[in-house]
Design a protein around this motif. Structure first.
Motif, PDB file in Angstrom:
ATOM      1  N   ARG A 181       0.846  -1.187   0.000  1.00 41.76           N
ATOM      2  CA  ARG A 181       0.000   0.000   0.000  1.00 41.76           C
ATOM      3  C   ARG A 181       0.889   1.247   0.000  1.00 41.76           C
ATOM      4  O   ARG A 181       2.102   1.161  -0.028  1.00 41.76           O
ATOM      5  N   ARG A 182       0.248   2.398   0.096  1.00 42.20           N
ATOM      6  CA  ARG A 182       0.969   3.664   0.171  1.00 42.20           C
ATOM      7  C   ARG A 182       0.603   4.385   1.468  1.00 42.20           C
ATOM      8  O   ARG A 182      -0.573   4.483   1.816  1.00 42.20           O
ATOM      9  N   ILE A 183       1.633   4.851   2.174  1.00 43.44           N
ATOM     10  CA  ILE A 183       1.419   5.680   3.364  1.00 43.44           C
ATOM     11  C   ILE A 183       1.593   7.131   2.938  1.00 43.44           C
ATOM     12  O   ILE A 183       2.695   7.555   2.599  1.00 43.44           O
ATOM     13  N   ARG A 184       0.517   7.869   2.922  1.00 45.70           N
ATOM     14  CA  ARG A 184       0.597   9.279   2.529  1.00 45.70           C
ATOM     15  C   ARG A 184       0.863  10.169   3.741  1.00 45.70           C
ATOM     16  O   ARG A 184       1.530  11.194   3.635  1.00 45.70           O
ATOM     17  N   ARG A 185       0.332   9.767   4.875  1.00 44.77           N
ATOM     18  CA  ARG A 185       0.553  10.522   6.108  1.00 44.77           C
ATOM     19  C   ARG A 185       0.751   9.528   7.245  1.00 44.77           C
ATOM     20  O   ARG A 185      -0.127   8.720   7.526  1.00 44.77           O
ATOM     21  N   ASN A 186       1.910   9.578   7.871  1.00 44.30           N
ATOM     22  CA  ASN A 186       2.221   8.634   8.939  1.00 44.30           C
ATOM     23  C   ASN A 186       1.614   9.132  10.251  1.00 44.30           C
ATOM     24  O   ASN A 186       1.941  10.219  10.722  1.00 44.30           O
ATOM     25  N   GLU A 187       0.727   8.319  10.830  1.00 43.77           N
ATOM     26  CA  GLU A 187       0.006   8.714  12.040  1.00 43.77           C
ATOM     27  C   GLU A 187       0.359   7.847  13.250  1.00 43.77           C
ATOM     28  O   GLU A 187      -0.394   7.801  14.216  1.00 43.77           O
ATOM     29  N   LEU A 188       1.500   7.180  13.194  1.00 47.80           N
ATOM     30  CA  LEU A 188       1.870   6.320  14.320  1.00 47.80           C
ATOM     31  C   LEU A 188       2.084   7.116  15.602  1.00 47.80           C
ATOM     32  O   LEU A 188       1.736   6.658  16.690  1.00 47.80           O
ATOM     33  N   VAL A 189       2.660   8.294  15.482  1.00 47.75           N
ATOM     34  CA  VAL A 189       2.919   9.106  16.671  1.00 47.75           C
ATOM     35  C   VAL A 189       1.646   9.789  17.147  1.00 47.75           C
ATOM     36  O   VAL A 189       1.326   9.788  18.344  1.00 47.75           O
ATOM     37  N   THR A 190       0.882  10.357  16.229  1.00 46.73           N
ATOM     38  CA  THR A 190      -0.295  11.142  16.617  1.00 46.73           C
ATOM     39  C   THR A 190      -1.496  10.277  16.996  1.00 46.73           C
ATOM     40  O   THR A 190      -2.232  10.601  17.935  1.00 46.73           O
ATOM     41  N   ASN A 191      -1.696   9.160  16.272  1.00 46.85           N
ATOM     42  CA  ASN A 191      -2.896   8.354  16.504  1.00 46.85           C
ATOM     43  C   ASN A 191      -2.629   6.875  16.764  1.00 46.85           C
ATOM     44  O   ASN A 191      -3.565   6.100  16.969  1.00 46.85           O
ATOM     45  N   SER A 192      -1.353   6.468  16.707  1.00 47.90           N
ATOM     46  CA  SER A 192      -0.960   5.069  16.945  1.00 47.90           C
ATOM     47  C   SER A 192      -1.553   4.105  15.925  1.00 47.90           C
ATOM     48  O   SER A 192      -1.882   2.963  16.252  1.00 47.90           O
ATOM     49  N   TRP A 193      -1.701   4.578  14.686  1.00 47.93           N
ATOM     50  CA  TRP A 193      -2.111   3.674  13.613  1.00 47.93           C
ATOM     51  C   TRP A 193      -1.539   4.159  12.290  1.00 47.93           C
ATOM     52  O   TRP A 193      -1.055   5.284  12.171  1.00 47.93           O
TER      53      TRP A 193
END
Length: 280
Positions: free
Chosen positions: A233-245
């Protein structure tokens, strides 16, 4: 006299940035070249014949001329064979279609600063850390054989979409020929058309593993192992820090979007290059 393939490759990179904003899939459609072949031409790994060169200019409607930046780019690629860290960075940017302007935006520095990085023999520790964070890769991936990275040209072949927990250590391995990759790299066969036109079913791509502490910086085209299944897939916006997903999107608008919780992620790889891309 026919100019060197190095200079043609440099010109092709300039055309890519000028007419397609650095997007290889868009440019490949414009000039009628398979993405896999275009990627190899840009990397200087596939000769550009006179006939193909004329075809590219006809499609773009431009005249063939060499400017100073082409010579500088070609010289930089020749320098990359010496193994300096700036040259390794240039190689990575060229292979992934990332412009100096894009890197400067990601790092929040000037384009002059990036230009100077590309000429550096060694990076300062803080500079290297900023580059790795901006690109979302490990030092081993960026520098390849430099700094003692473990490399190989035999990797496991797995198929995306197969629901099983792959035992990579016991899998039969594929010989990549003269290509060397970092430890943890795998060869993935694309199993569906969710990522078209960038990737098509049956294509095989080389994927470099991302260290767990770098997951939060990773964007772009990736392979993710979760629930014992590898998906591309493509990660356009990494949200691991902000939303943990992570939100994993398809290039095909009709494809399914997947959201994966951080605790469910088993491994992540970045898609580095196309190893085998059959004709459309």
């Amino acid at each position: 006299m026919t100019e060197s393939n190095e200079i043609r490759s440099a010109k092709l990179k300039r055309y890519l940035d000028t007419y397609a904003d650095g997007k290889q899939t868009v440019f490949s459609e414009m000039v009628g070249i398979l993405p896999a072949n275009l990627s190899m031409m840009l990397a200087g790994k596939r000769p550009i014949s006179n006939r193909m060169w004329e075809r590219i200019h006809d499609r773009l409607g431009v005249q063939d001329e060499t400017i100073q930046v082409d010579l500088q780019t070609a010289a930089g690629r020749a320098l990359s064979r010496t193994g300096s860290e700036g040259a390794q960075l240039r190689r990575y940017l060229d292979q992934h279609g990332i412009s100096q302007k894009e890197l400067s935006d990601r790092m929040q520095v000037s384009t002059v600063a990036v230009h100077n990085m590309l000429k550096a023999r060694r990076f300062r520790a803080d500079t290297l850390a900023n580059v790795l964070e901006a690109l979302g890769v490990s030092e081993d991936v960026l520098m390849q054989k430099k700094r003692g990275a473990s490399v190989s040209n035999f990797v496991p072949l797995v198929k995306a979409g197969q629901r099983r927990n792959p035992d990579f250590g016991s899998m039969s391995r594929v010989d990549l020929g003269n290509r060397t990759v970092g430890a943890g790299s795998i060869l993935i066969e694309v199993g569906n058309d969710y990522m078209q036109p960038a990737l098509l079913p049956g294509w095989q791509v080389i994927a470099a593993e991302v260290a767990a502490d770098r997951w939060k910086y990773t964007t772009g085209l990736v392979a993710v192992l979760f629930a014992d299944e590898i998906v591309i897939r493509r990660i356009r916006r990494n949200e691991l820090v902000t939303n943990s997903w992570l939100t994993l999107e398809c290039d095909d608008p009709a494809g399914p979007v997947v959201t994966v919780e951080k605790q469910d992620i088993q491994r992540i790889w970045t898609i580095e290059s196309i190893f085998y891309g059959p004709p459309k």
